[in-house]
Design a protein around this motif. Sequence first.
Motif, PDB file in Angstrom:
ATOM      1  N   GLY A 247      51.053  38.214  42.991  1.00  0.00           N
ATOM      2  CA  GLY A 247      51.906  37.076  43.313  1.00  0.00           C
ATOM      3  C   GLY A 247      53.018  36.934  42.310  1.00  0.00           C
ATOM      4  O   GLY A 247      53.107  37.675  41.330  1.00  0.00           O
ATOM      5  N   GLY A 248      53.862  35.975  42.568  1.00  0.00           N
ATOM      6  CA  GLY A 248      54.976  35.703  41.681  1.00  0.00           C
ATOM      7  C   GLY A 248      55.993  34.823  42.372  1.00  0.00           C
ATOM      8  O   GLY A 248      55.761  34.328  43.479  1.00  0.00           O
ATOM      9  N   VAL A 249      57.116  34.664  41.721  1.00  0.00           N
ATOM     10  CA  VAL A 249      58.205  33.865  42.264  1.00  0.00           C
ATOM     11  C   VAL A 249      59.193  34.798  42.949  1.00  0.00           C
ATOM     12  O   VAL A 249      59.562  35.838  42.399  1.00  0.00           O
TER      13      VAL A 249
ATOM     14  N   LEU B  77      60.093  40.217  43.576  1.00  0.00           N
ATOM     15  CA  LEU B  77      59.442  39.159  42.800  1.00  0.00           C
ATOM     16  C   LEU B  77      59.995  39.124  41.386  1.00  0.00           C
ATOM     17  O   LEU B  77      60.671  40.062  40.944  1.00  0.00           O
ATOM     18  N   ASP B  78      59.674  38.055  40.654  1.00  0.00           N
ATOM     19  CA  ASP B  78      60.196  37.873  39.300  1.00  0.00           C
ATOM     20  C   ASP B  78      59.681  38.898  38.296  1.00  0.00           C
ATOM     21  O   ASP B  78      60.257  39.055  37.224  1.00  0.00           O
ATOM     22  N   ASP B  79      58.627  39.632  38.630  1.00  0.00           N
ATOM     23  CA  ASP B  79      58.155  40.697  37.736  1.00  0.00           C
ATOM     24  C   ASP B  79      58.825  42.031  38.064  1.00  0.00           C
ATOM     25  O   ASP B  79      58.405  43.079  37.594  1.00  0.00           O
TER      26      ASP B  79
ATOM     27  N   ASP C 269      60.460  30.470  45.977  1.00  0.00           N
ATOM     28  CA  ASP C 269      59.086  30.200  46.404  1.00  0.00           C
ATOM     29  C   ASP C 269      58.103  31.003  45.564  1.00  0.00           C
ATOM     30  O   ASP C 269      58.372  32.151  45.209  1.00  0.00           O
ATOM     31  N   LYS C 270      56.961  30.396  45.261  1.00  0.00           N
ATOM     32  CA  LYS C 270      55.869  31.114  44.608  1.00  0.00           C
ATOM     33  C   LYS C 270      54.961  31.632  45.712  1.00  0.00           C
ATOM     34  O   LYS C 270      54.535  30.859  46.573  1.00  0.00           O
TER      35      LYS C 270
ATOM     36  N   SER D  93      51.742  34.477  47.168  1.00  0.00           N
ATOM     37  CA  SER D  93      50.591  35.339  46.930  1.00  0.00           C
ATOM     38  C   SER D  93      50.586  36.404  48.023  1.00  0.00           C
ATOM     39  O   SER D  93      50.809  36.079  49.199  1.00  0.00           O
TER      40      SER D  93
ATOM     41  N   ILE E 177      52.766  31.165  50.874  1.00  0.00           N
ATOM     42  CA  ILE E 177      53.589  30.432  49.918  1.00  0.00           C
ATOM     43  C   ILE E 177      52.659  29.453  49.215  1.00  0.00           C
ATOM     44  O   ILE E 177      51.979  28.653  49.865  1.00  0.00           O
ATOM     45  N   ASP E 178      52.618  29.539  47.889  1.00  0.00           N
ATOM     46  CA  ASP E 178      51.750  28.662  47.094  1.00  0.00           C
ATOM     47  C   ASP E 178      52.432  27.329  46.847  1.00  0.00           C
ATOM     48  O   ASP E 178      53.661  27.252  46.695  1.00  0.00           O
TER      49      ASP E 178
ATOM     50  N   ASN F  89      53.746  24.319  44.752  1.00  0.00           N
ATOM     51  CA  ASN F  89      54.265  24.285  43.374  1.00  0.00           C
ATOM     52  C   ASN F  89      53.613  23.224  42.581  1.00  0.00           C
ATOM     53  O   ASN F  89      53.253  22.247  42.708  1.00  0.00           O
TER      54      ASN F  89
END
Length: 87
Positions: A24-26, A39-41, A62-63, A65, A84-85, A87
Motif C-alpha cells: 500500500g501507499g499514497v 505510489l509514493d514509494d 488517496d491511501k 491497499s 482506498i483506505d 485517512n
Amino acid sequence: MRLFSAITILGSILVTPALADTTGGVVVAYDRVDHVLVLDDRTVWDLAPAGDLVPEELSAGDKVSIDYDSAGDNGVGVITAISIDAN
C-alpha cells in the motif's frame, strides 16, 4: 522410511502455492487511460489486468491497499483487490 521422506519432500517442492501479499501507499499519480498507478514509494503498478477491481473514485492523494498473489521470483501474479483506505 527414506523413500517416504524423499517423496514427501519432492511433493512439497512441486506443489508450491501462490502466496498472498499486500502492499500500500499514497497514490502519486493514476493514469486511467493506460491503467498505471504510481505510489509514493516509487512503485509502478500496471492495473490493466485488475479491470473492475480499481475503484472509480481513485485519485492522487488517496491511501490505497493492494492485495495480490505473488508469483515468487516472477513478481506479482494476480491483483485480487484494490481498496482506498480511510485517512
